[in-house]
Write an enzyme that holds these catalytic residues in place. Structure first.
Site, PDB file in Angstrom:
ATOM      1  N   LYS A  33       0.842  -1.206   0.000  1.00 48.74           N
ATOM      2  CA  LYS A  33       0.000   0.000   0.000  1.00 48.74           C
ATOM      3  C   LYS A  33       0.878   1.259   0.000  1.00 48.74           C
ATOM      4  O   LYS A  33       0.559   2.261  -0.655  1.00 48.74           O
ATOM      5  CB  LYS A  33      -0.921  -0.020   1.224  1.00 48.74           C
TER       6      LYS A  33
ATOM      7  N   LYS B 199      -0.115  11.578   5.709  1.00 48.46           N
ATOM      8  CA  LYS B 199       0.191  10.474   6.636  1.00 48.46           C
ATOM      9  C   LYS B 199       0.861   9.312   5.893  1.00 48.46           C
ATOM     10  O   LYS B 199       1.877   8.781   6.306  1.00 48.46           O
ATOM     11  CB  LYS B 199      -1.123  10.032   7.296  1.00 48.46           C
TER      12      LYS B 199
HETATM   13  P1  NAD Z   1     -12.367   8.860   7.292  1.00 49.01           P
HETATM   14  O1  NAD Z   1     -11.704   9.852   8.164  1.00 49.01           O
HETATM   15  O2  NAD Z   1     -13.462   9.280   6.374  1.00 49.01           O
HETATM   16  O3  NAD Z   1     -12.957   7.645   8.173  1.00 49.01           O
HETATM   17  C1  NAD Z   1     -12.409   7.174   9.356  1.00 49.01           C
HETATM   18  C2  NAD Z   1     -13.551   6.983  10.340  1.00 49.01           C
HETATM   19  O4  NAD Z   1     -13.035   6.432  11.555  1.00 49.01           O
HETATM   20  C3  NAD Z   1     -14.241   8.307  10.704  1.00 49.01           C
HETATM   21  O5  NAD Z   1     -15.621   8.173  10.458  1.00 49.01           O
HETATM   22  C4  NAD Z   1     -13.934   8.490  12.192  1.00 49.01           C
HETATM   23  O6  NAD Z   1     -15.009   9.089  12.898  1.00 49.01           O
HETATM   24  C5  NAD Z   1     -13.719   7.060  12.620  1.00 49.01           C
HETATM   25  N1  NAD Z   1     -12.899   6.921  13.816  1.00 49.01           N
HETATM   26  C6  NAD Z   1     -11.698   7.511  14.080  1.00 49.01           C
HETATM   27  N2  NAD Z   1     -11.237   7.091  15.259  1.00 49.01           N
HETATM   28  C7  NAD Z   1     -12.165   6.233  15.752  1.00 49.01           C
HETATM   29  C8  NAD Z   1     -12.259   5.473  16.941  1.00 49.01           C
HETATM   30  N3  NAD Z   1     -11.310   5.525  17.860  1.00 49.01           N
HETATM   31  N4  NAD Z   1     -13.344   4.679  17.110  1.00 49.01           N
HETATM   32  C9  NAD Z   1     -14.319   4.637  16.153  1.00 49.01           C
HETATM   33  N5  NAD Z   1     -14.291   5.332  15.023  1.00 49.01           N
HETATM   34  C10 NAD Z   1     -13.225   6.114  14.824  1.00 49.01           C
HETATM   35  O7  NAD Z   1     -11.204   8.142   6.493  1.00 49.01           O
HETATM   36  P2  NAD Z   1     -11.331   7.227   5.193  1.00 49.01           P
HETATM   37  O8  NAD Z   1     -11.120   8.078   3.995  1.00 49.01           O
HETATM   38  O9  NAD Z   1     -12.511   6.351   5.291  1.00 49.01           O
HETATM   39  O10 NAD Z   1     -10.000   6.358   5.355  1.00 49.01           O
HETATM   40  C11 NAD Z   1      -9.895   5.274   6.268  1.00 49.01           C
HETATM   41  C12 NAD Z   1      -8.578   4.563   6.004  1.00 49.01           C
HETATM   42  O11 NAD Z   1      -8.568   4.070   4.659  1.00 49.01           O
HETATM   43  C13 NAD Z   1      -7.341   5.465   6.152  1.00 49.01           C
HETATM   44  O12 NAD Z   1      -6.290   4.740   6.706  1.00 49.01           O
HETATM   45  C14 NAD Z   1      -7.047   5.867   4.722  1.00 49.01           C
HETATM   46  O13 NAD Z   1      -5.688   6.201   4.546  1.00 49.01           O
HETATM   47  C15 NAD Z   1      -7.455   4.625   3.962  1.00 49.01           C
HETATM   48  N6  NAD Z   1      -7.887   4.811   2.559  1.00 49.01           N
HETATM   49  C16 NAD Z   1      -8.698   5.847   2.194  1.00 49.01           C
HETATM   50  C17 NAD Z   1      -9.069   5.997   0.859  1.00 49.01           C
HETATM   51  C18 NAD Z   1      -9.962   7.137   0.379  1.00 49.01           C
HETATM   52  O14 NAD Z   1     -10.028   7.370  -0.845  1.00 49.01           O
HETATM   53  N7  NAD Z   1     -10.641   7.850   1.245  1.00 49.01           N
HETATM   54  C19 NAD Z   1      -8.619   5.075  -0.110  1.00 49.01           C
HETATM   55  C20 NAD Z   1      -7.831   4.019   0.301  1.00 49.01           C
HETATM   56  C21 NAD Z   1      -7.465   3.896   1.635  1.00 49.01           C
END
Ligand code: NAD
Length: 295
Positions: A171, A239
């Site tokens: 990744k 990050k």
């Molecule tokens: P996001 O910030 O939209 O979602 C993360 C969620 O986790 C939020 O809703 C937040 O409220 C929740 N959260 C945080 N801490 C928490 C806790 N302690 N307990 C419960 N809930 C908690 O982020 P995202 O875009 O969905 O990304 C999530 C992961 O996937 C990240 O590591 C990101 O790098 C990866 N990712 C994102 C994408 C993208 O296009 N958005 C693509 C591939 C990978």
């Protein structure tokens, strides 16, 4: 029916959990902000009051959280989820985190009889909605096979790439490629504009040649429309590039273009754009070029 506990229902986790419901799994979800739990309930899932509640009685627990400290706090912290899992449970962390943290999670799981996979994804919000994510999986082969039906319900290209941590290493390589490519797409769009070329037509023909890429296909239109709603937040890509640069240094690998891409992503964030989609790299190229969109 496999019971799934799903923790982290954000941009990616929300639609992934909804797709698991559609595939027939019994999904119980938790998120720090409760309105996102309600969305899962509306989609046919169940809401939980805490991460531990979501995991209770689950056959497979999935986490989709922002960063390494979030994953550690939820799984390993005081009252962490891992402690409450019965031996034989499978834990699939689909967040993008540091490979060394993924390896420690796998070791902590193994000590309790819990199989742990690092299974980060690529494909963005649309890939999560369409259940077409690419999923790069690190962990034991038997755990991978056990989790396969769950992964199949959210992804299309699913590859077991090696032992614990290997998924996160792949990744990191993915994020290196995406950041560099996106920066060059942003530069090309400003360049084309400066020469008065119709950019939509330019993108159409570029997409069919060697310059074509998934980044160009999925990002250029939103950038041209100046739609920077995430999608993938600059904060998260910053990050990830921290993970890339640290892992490259650890391995003694030179990534000159990647280091520059990391600096540019960090600068965009430092200018207050951390909450925008990473396509906002366009704004920075415009600024460096002394151009505003009206010009
Ligand atoms: P996001 O910030 O939209 O979602 C993360 C969620 O986790 C939020 O809703 C937040 O409220 C929740 N959260 C945080 N801490 C928490 C806790 N302690 N307990 C419960 N809930 C908690 O982020 P995202 O875009 O969905 O990304 C999530 C992961 O996937 C990240 O590591 C990101 O790098 C990866 N990712 C994102 C994408 C993208 O296009 N958005 C693509 C591939 C990978």
């Amino acid at each position: 029916m496999t019971a799934i506990g799903f923790i982290g229902l954000g941009v990616m986790g929300g639609p992934m959990a909804a797709n698991l419901v559609k595939a027939g799994f019994e999904v119980t979800g938790f998120n720090r902000s409760p309105e996102k739990v309600q969305r899962l309930v509306d989609a046919g899932g169940r809401g939980a009051a805490s991460a531990a509640d979501a995991a209770e009685g689950a056959d497979v627990v999935v986490t989709m959280l922002p960063d390494s400290p979030d994953v550690e706090a939820v799984l390993l912290g005081d009252g962490g989820v891992l402690d409450g899992l019965a031996p034989g449970t499978v834990l699939v962390d689909m967040s993008t985190i540091r490979p060394d943290v993924a390896r420690s999670l796998a070791a902590a799981g193994a000590a309790r009889g819990v199989g742990v996979l690092d299974a980060p994804v690529s494909g963005g919000e649309q890939g999560a909605i369409d259940a077409t994510l690419s999923i790069m999986v690190g962990g034991e082969a038997s755990t991978f096979e056990a989790a396969r039906p769950v992964l199949d319900a959210v992804g299309r290209t699913i590859v077991h790439v090696g032992p614990p941590g290997a998924g996160q290493t792949v990744k990191a390589a993915n994020q290196l490629i995406v950041a560099g490519t996106l920066q060059l797409v942003a530069e090309a769009l400003v360049f084309l504009d400066a020469h008065g070329v119709d950019r939509s037509r330019a993108v159409e023909v570029l997409a069919g040649g060697l310059a074509g890429s998934a980044v160009l296909d999925r990002k250029a239109a939103a950038m041209l429309g100046r739609n920077f709603r995430p999608g993938f937040r600059v904060d998260l890509h910053h990050k990830d590039l921290g993970i890339v640069t640290a892992a490259a240094r650890e391995a003694g690998v030179a990534i000159p273009a990647g280091s520059l891409a990391a600096t540019l992503m960090g600068a965009l964030r430092a200018q207050g754009h951390g909450d925008l989609d990473h396509g906002a790299l366009l704004l920075q190229v415009e600024q460096l070029s002394g151009r505003s969109p009206e010009e």
